[in-house]
Design an enzyme around this catalytic site. Structure first.
Site, PDB file in Angstrom:
ATOM      1  N   HIS A  86      -8.102 -51.984  20.402  1.00 52.33           N
ATOM      2  CA  HIS A  86      -7.857 -52.619  22.281  1.00 52.33           C
ATOM      3  C   HIS A  86      -7.649 -53.940  22.253  1.00 52.33           C
ATOM      4  O   HIS A  86      -9.351 -54.370  21.363  1.00 52.33           O
ATOM      5  CB  HIS A  86      -8.957 -51.660  23.120  1.00 52.33           C
ATOM      6  CG  HIS A  86      -8.999 -51.570  23.951  1.00 52.33           C
ATOM      7  ND1 HIS A  86      -8.472 -51.558  25.541  1.00 52.33           N
ATOM      8  CD2 HIS A  86     -10.515 -53.106  24.384  1.00 52.33           C
ATOM      9  CE1 HIS A  86      -9.335 -51.911  26.835  1.00 52.33           C
ATOM     10  NE2 HIS A  86     -10.164 -52.667  25.867  1.00 52.33           N
ATOM     11  N   ASP A 165     -14.647 -43.242  35.336  1.00 48.83           N
ATOM     12  CA  ASP A 165     -14.124 -44.333  34.597  1.00 48.83           C
ATOM     13  C   ASP A 165     -13.605 -45.221  35.862  1.00 48.83           C
ATOM     14  O   ASP A 165     -14.111 -46.245  36.698  1.00 48.83           O
ATOM     15  CB  ASP A 165     -13.453 -44.796  33.813  1.00 48.83           C
ATOM     16  CG  ASP A 165     -13.936 -46.509  34.119  1.00 48.83           C
ATOM     17  OD1 ASP A 165     -14.470 -47.143  33.134  1.00 48.83           O
ATOM     18  OD2 ASP A 165     -12.699 -46.519  33.326  1.00 48.83           O
ATOM     19  N   ARG A 172     -18.022 -50.242  40.235  1.00 48.73           N
ATOM     20  CA  ARG A 172     -18.965 -51.564  39.889  1.00 48.73           C
ATOM     21  C   ARG A 172     -18.723 -52.516  40.506  1.00 48.73           C
ATOM     22  O   ARG A 172     -19.335 -54.085  40.831  1.00 48.73           O
ATOM     23  CB  ARG A 172     -18.399 -51.476  38.604  1.00 48.73           C
ATOM     24  CG  ARG A 172     -19.336 -50.226  37.651  1.00 48.73           C
ATOM     25  CD  ARG A 172     -19.052 -50.382  36.508  1.00 48.73           C
ATOM     26  NE  ARG A 172     -19.124 -51.254  35.261  1.00 48.73           N
ATOM     27  CZ  ARG A 172     -18.555 -51.481  34.817  1.00 48.73           C
ATOM     28  NH1 ARG A 172     -17.413 -50.388  34.292  1.00 48.73           N
ATOM     29  NH2 ARG A 172     -18.343 -52.910  33.663  1.00 48.73           N
ATOM     30  N   SER A 187     -16.908 -47.755  29.356  1.00 58.22           N
ATOM     31  CA  SER A 187     -15.538 -47.510  29.993  1.00 58.22           C
ATOM     32  C   SER A 187     -14.718 -48.556  29.145  1.00 58.22           C
ATOM     33  O   SER A 187     -13.026 -47.119  29.662  1.00 58.22           O
ATOM     34  CB  SER A 187     -15.739 -48.887  31.581  1.00 58.22           C
ATOM     35  OG  SER A 187     -14.866 -49.212  31.666  1.00 58.22           O
ATOM     36  N   LYS A 191     -11.630 -44.369  27.741  1.00 58.76           N
ATOM     37  CA  LYS A 191      -9.927 -44.243  27.801  1.00 58.76           C
ATOM     38  C   LYS A 191      -9.322 -44.455  26.500  1.00 58.76           C
ATOM     39  O   LYS A 191      -9.028 -43.439  26.526  1.00 58.76           O
ATOM     40  CB  LYS A 191      -9.511 -45.804  28.795  1.00 58.76           C
ATOM     41  CG  LYS A 191      -9.846 -45.443  30.166  1.00 58.76           C
ATOM     42  CD  LYS A 191      -9.902 -47.254  31.164  1.00 58.76           C
ATOM     43  CE  LYS A 191     -10.899 -47.913  30.639  1.00 58.76           C
ATOM     44  NZ  LYS A 191     -11.829 -48.972  31.939  1.00 58.76           N
TER      45      LYS A 191
END
Ligand code: URA
Ligand code: CA
Length: 446
Positions: A86, A165, A172, A187, A191
């Site tokens: 990621h 999320d 947010r 967050s 995922k």
């Protein structure tokens, strides 16, 4: 029915700086998922977390609760460790398109779910969609079957993944509570866990094009995420990499696919390749396909040299309904009608860049969405001609704009001219690799 827990007490406890129990965090996440808690209570809670923070145990509880708030992908039938990567997002950063086939070509299965563009950063999914015919929505069975058959798949993240999320992120976004380390870390990691990752390699960007602009903040975000992995029993490692200028030279969807192909074909070297090799080596080690990063890097380099990475990309494109010939002939990708050089206004050395502005310049030509209903033009964007530290002579191009209509060209041209600062004295190029963050500690790269 009274559950014995109430949201006002939970908000108050966090407001006073208390650590929330796992049951309390699960209560909030359930309320966000099932929409049984009103937005104003969730928002007040988010603001309290923003101010008071969360310790590692709370952050892990929040991450796991969000990861299990919806569908989860079970990759266990693939056997072994399915490693995911990621990136916290940058400009001209197309390592996912390179690494998914390249790591698979080295024997580690890659079952990757990606998202659309966010803010000034590009989205892997939008890039993939620029390949003619390419499908990005596979059912879970087809997704896993493809990974079993050819070793990799790269698809869109379904809405059913980590719905808590989705709710919290949307709140947010409109309550000024995005910037919170435990909220960002949970967050992102939730995922990844929901999409079945067995081990995770994180690329945490740092610099003016990154979510975290200072090295210290980026290291802290990485440390928080790696901590979640340690407590949750998921191997995680993070690399802190520079984002003070676009990583590759190409910014835009089909343009970035072309650059990924060029890297896999061995035609392009430089920072994009270097970051890909570092992340890929960590992925192979995490997947148990190499004993150390030096051996892993040699495997990746060989897969590039012999064309195995590019062959894997062809296979993946074909499996997902796309035209595999693009791997050999990137001119089959959507092409922009206009190519407009952006001349420098003066001679000198490239001193620094406003990387966000460069991302937005590509977006203004149609490469990204300004509103969520905008349609992306896959062909447009820009190709950088300089990096920080380069010498430029008056009139020399800093970048070339790729456009399909001339409406926004003048504006994008000026934005790029403003974004690239030329000075009289030469500066050192920014360091690419800043630190490695593992469960054992932080290793700074000097
Ligand atoms: N990306 C995410 O997925 N979540 C955040 O909170 C920030 C960036
Ligand atoms: Ca990206």
């Amino acid at each position: 029915m009274r559950s014995g827990m109430d949201m006002v007490s939970i908000i108050r406890k966090k407001k006073a700086g208390g650590a929330l129990a796992r049951e309390e965090i699960e209560y909030v996440v359930r309320g966000a998922t099932e929409k049984t808690l009103p937005d104003y209570q969730l928002s007040a809670w988010l603001m309290a977390v923003c101010w008071r923070g969360m310790d590692a145990r709370e952050t892990t509880d929040l991450t796991l609760a969000m990861a299990h708030s919806g569908e989860t992908v079970d990759l266990s039938e693939l056997g072994g460790v399915c490693v995911d990567k990621h990136s916290t997002g940058g400009v001209g950063d197309t390592t996912t398109l390179i690494l998914t086939p390249l790591v698979a070509a080295c024997g580690a299965p890659v079952a990757k779910m990606s998202g659309h563009a966010l803010g000034h950063t590009g989205g892997t999914l939008d890039k993939l969609e620029s390949i003619p015919g390419m499908g990005i929505e596979l059912g879970q069975q087809a997704f896993i079957a493809q990974v079993r058959r050819i070793g990799c798949a790269l698809v869109g993240q379904t809405d059913a993944l980590a719905p808590a999320d989705k709710t919290l992120y949307a709140l947010r976004d409109v309550t000024g509570t995005v910037e919170s380390l435990p909220l960002i870390a949970s967050s992102i990691v939730s995922k990844k866990l929901a999409s079945g990752a067995g081990a995770i390699v994180l690329d945490v960007k740092t610099g003016n094009g990154a979510m975290m602009q200072t090295e210290a903040e980026s290291i802290e975000l990485a440390r928080r995420m790696v901590d979640i992995g340690r407590i949750a029993g998921k191997p995680m490692v993070a690399v802190i990499t520079g984002m003070d200028e676009p990583l590759g030279s190409h910014v835009g969807n089909a343009l970035e696919v072309k650059e990924a192909i060029d890297v896999l074909a061995g035609r392009v070297e430089g920072p994009l390749l270097e970051v890909s090799l570092i992340l890929g080596a960590l992925m192979l080690v995490a997947a148990g396909k190499a004993p150390d990063t030096a051996t892993a890097r040699a495997k990746l380099t060989e897969a590039l040299r012999c064309g195995a990475g590019l062959q894997k990309l062809r296979q993946m494109i074909q499996a997902q309904g796309g035209d595999p010939r693009v791997a050999d002939d990137p001119s089959l990708l959507p092409q922009a009608v206009h190519r407009v050089p952006v001349p420098t206004l003066r001679a000198g050395y490239v001193a620094r860049m406003d990387t966000v502005a460069i991302g937005y310049a590509a977006q203004s030509l149609g490469a990204g969405r300004v509103t969520k209903d905008d349609v992306i033009d896959p062909a447009v964007g820009l190709v950088m001609q300089v990096r920080i530290g380069d010498r430029v002579e008056a009139g020399q191009p800093l970048a070339v704009l790729y456009a399909n209509d001339t409406e926004h060209v003048a504006e994008a041209l000026e934005a790029v001219q403003r974004a690239i600062v030329i000075e009289d004295t030469q500066v050192e190029p920014p360091r690419l690799i800043r630190a490695l963050v593992t469960a054992e500690g932080i290793i700074k790269q000097e």
